[in-house]
Design a protein around this motif. Structure first.
Motif, PDB file in Angstrom:
ATOM      1  N   ILE A 291       5.366  10.687   1.904  1.00  0.00           N
ATOM      2  CA  ILE A 291       5.614   9.569   2.820  1.00  0.00           C
ATOM      3  C   ILE A 291       6.942   9.760   3.561  1.00  0.00           C
ATOM      4  O   ILE A 291       7.028   9.573   4.777  1.00  0.00           O
ATOM      5  N   LEU A 292       7.986  10.160   2.838  1.00  0.00           N
ATOM      6  CA  LEU A 292       9.302  10.339   3.466  1.00  0.00           C
ATOM      7  C   LEU A 292       9.271  11.489   4.484  1.00  0.00           C
ATOM      8  O   LEU A 292       9.823  11.368   5.584  1.00  0.00           O
ATOM      9  N   LEU A 293       8.602  12.587   4.127  1.00  0.00           N
ATOM     10  CA  LEU A 293       8.521  13.716   5.057  1.00  0.00           C
ATOM     11  C   LEU A 293       7.653  13.375   6.269  1.00  0.00           C
ATOM     12  O   LEU A 293       7.926  13.837   7.382  1.00  0.00           O
TER      13      LEU A 293
ATOM     14  N   TRP B 177       7.438  10.432   7.645  1.00  0.00           N
ATOM     15  CA  TRP B 177       8.251   9.587   8.536  1.00  0.00           C
ATOM     16  C   TRP B 177       9.322  10.423   9.245  1.00  0.00           C
ATOM     17  O   TRP B 177       9.647  10.180  10.400  1.00  0.00           O
TER      18      TRP B 177
ATOM     19  N   MET C 288       3.669   5.800  -2.757  1.00  0.00           N
ATOM     20  CA  MET C 288       4.942   6.458  -3.062  1.00  0.00           C
ATOM     21  C   MET C 288       5.168   6.612  -4.560  1.00  0.00           C
ATOM     22  O   MET C 288       6.030   7.385  -4.976  1.00  0.00           O
ATOM     23  N   ARG C 289       4.438   5.893  -5.358  1.00  0.00           N
ATOM     24  CA  ARG C 289       4.599   6.005  -6.817  1.00  0.00           C
ATOM     25  C   ARG C 289       3.741   7.119  -7.403  1.00  0.00           C
ATOM     26  O   ARG C 289       3.796   7.379  -8.594  1.00  0.00           O
TER      27      ARG C 289
ATOM     28  N   ARG D 218       5.904  10.046  -2.932  1.00  0.00           N
ATOM     29  CA  ARG D 218       7.179   9.654  -2.322  1.00  0.00           C
ATOM     30  C   ARG D 218       7.641  10.697  -1.307  1.00  0.00           C
ATOM     31  O   ARG D 218       8.027  10.376  -0.187  1.00  0.00           O
ATOM     32  N   LEU D 219       7.579  11.957  -1.721  1.00  0.00           N
ATOM     33  CA  LEU D 219       8.007  13.046  -0.839  1.00  0.00           C
ATOM     34  C   LEU D 219       7.127  13.105   0.410  1.00  0.00           C
ATOM     35  O   LEU D 219       7.631  13.288   1.533  1.00  0.00           O
TER      36      LEU D 219
ATOM     37  N   PRO E 169       7.359  13.710  -7.718  1.00  0.00           N
ATOM     38  CA  PRO E 169       7.007  12.519  -6.923  1.00  0.00           C
ATOM     39  C   PRO E 169       6.373  12.908  -5.584  1.00  0.00           C
ATOM     40  O   PRO E 169       6.955  12.738  -4.514  1.00  0.00           O
TER      41      PRO E 169
ATOM     42  N   VAL F 135       0.849  -1.200   0.000  1.00  0.00           N
ATOM     43  CA  VAL F 135       0.000   0.000   0.000  1.00  0.00           C
ATOM     44  C   VAL F 135       0.882   1.247   0.000  1.00  0.00           C
ATOM     45  O   VAL F 135       0.679   2.176  -0.795  1.00  0.00           O
ATOM     46  N   VAL F 136       1.882   1.247   0.881  1.00  0.00           N
ATOM     47  CA  VAL F 136       2.785   2.400   0.969  1.00  0.00           C
ATOM     48  C   VAL F 136       3.555   2.577  -0.336  1.00  0.00           C
ATOM     49  O   VAL F 136       3.718   3.696  -0.831  1.00  0.00           O
ATOM     50  N   ALA F 137       4.009   1.462  -0.912  1.00  0.00           N
ATOM     51  CA  ALA F 137       4.773   1.531  -2.161  1.00  0.00           C
ATOM     52  C   ALA F 137       3.946   2.146  -3.282  1.00  0.00           C
ATOM     53  O   ALA F 137       4.459   2.936  -4.076  1.00  0.00           O
ATOM     54  N   LEU F 138       2.657   1.805  -3.334  1.00  0.00           N
ATOM     55  CA  LEU F 138       1.802   2.363  -4.383  1.00  0.00           C
ATOM     56  C   LEU F 138       1.596   3.864  -4.169  1.00  0.00           C
ATOM     57  O   LEU F 138       1.632   4.643  -5.118  1.00  0.00           O
TER      58      LEU F 138
END
Lengths: 136, 72
Positions: B58-60, B62, B44-45, B55-56, B52, B39-42
């Motif tokens: 999710i990373l921010l 975390w 992030m795409r 992706r940005l 992106p 789910v997270v990978a999708l």
């Protein structure tokens, strides 16, 4: 499940990016982080350095990434269950002012994270999950 | 410990248990539930205008989570 272009990056070109290599690196970093108390300048700078480095690594296209699904299975709605329970409890406690009687998760975690072992472990979990996200 | 505090802690524990249960169900052979990683990978795409964003985000998120619990 299709393989996205980024997953085509040859994993052998970055052997140090593997979890077997990176996770042992996170152990000393976590042990150091556990020493830094909350609200200290050192803790803020440390998290900024580690987290900033991870974000930069995650946004870079130079690291190999694991294959991601192009679409999700129909049971994805099940993930709304834990999310909904958490959001309801967190929003309710936040609305009640995050007091001792109605604590948010942060308030409950603070005394636990005051201990060195729990704090170092939290750093380790945070870094490991961060690396997993970077590789996604 | 007050009743309200106990109920709140139980609520947080329940959400954690629900998360573990769904992940466990997702990892069973032939499951129609995607794992949390998928789910997270999708997410992030997800790109918007070539950026992106997923992706940005999710990373921010975390990054913020670590700062929130470990630095502040």
């Amino acid at each position: 499940m299709d393989t996205p272009p980024e997953a085509a990056v040859d994993q052998t070109t970055r052997p140090w990016a593997r979890a077997q290599v990176m996770l042992p690196v996170f152990i000393p970093l976590s042990l150091i982080g556990g020493l830094l108390p909350s609200f200290s300048l050192a803790a803020n700078l440390y998290v900024l350095a580690l987290g900033g480095g991870m974000v930069i690594a995650g946004m870079s296209s130079r690291l190999p990434r694991r294959a991601a699904p192009t679409r999700l299975l129909p049971g994805v709605a099940w993930w709304l269950l834990p999310i909904a329970i958490f959001v309801v409890v967190e929003v309710f406690t936040f609305g009640m002012g995050s007091t001792t009687a109605y604590p948010t998760l942060s308030l409950l975690a603070d005394p636990v994270l005051d201990g060195y072992a729990a704090r170092a472990l939290a750093y380790f979990g945070w870094l490991c999950a961060f690396w997993a996200l970077v590789r996604r | 410990m007050s009743v309200s505090r106990s109920l709140i802690i139980a609520g947080f524990l329940l959400s954690g248990l629900a998360l573990a249960a769904v992940e466990w169900a997702a990892r069973r052979p032939g499951s129609r539930i995607p794992t949390l990683g998928d789910v997270v990978a999708l997410v992030m795409r997800y790109d918007l205008g070539g950026l992106p964003i997923g992706r940005l985000a999710i990373l921010l998120f975390w990054f913020w989570l670590g700062w929130h619990f470990l630095a502040r």
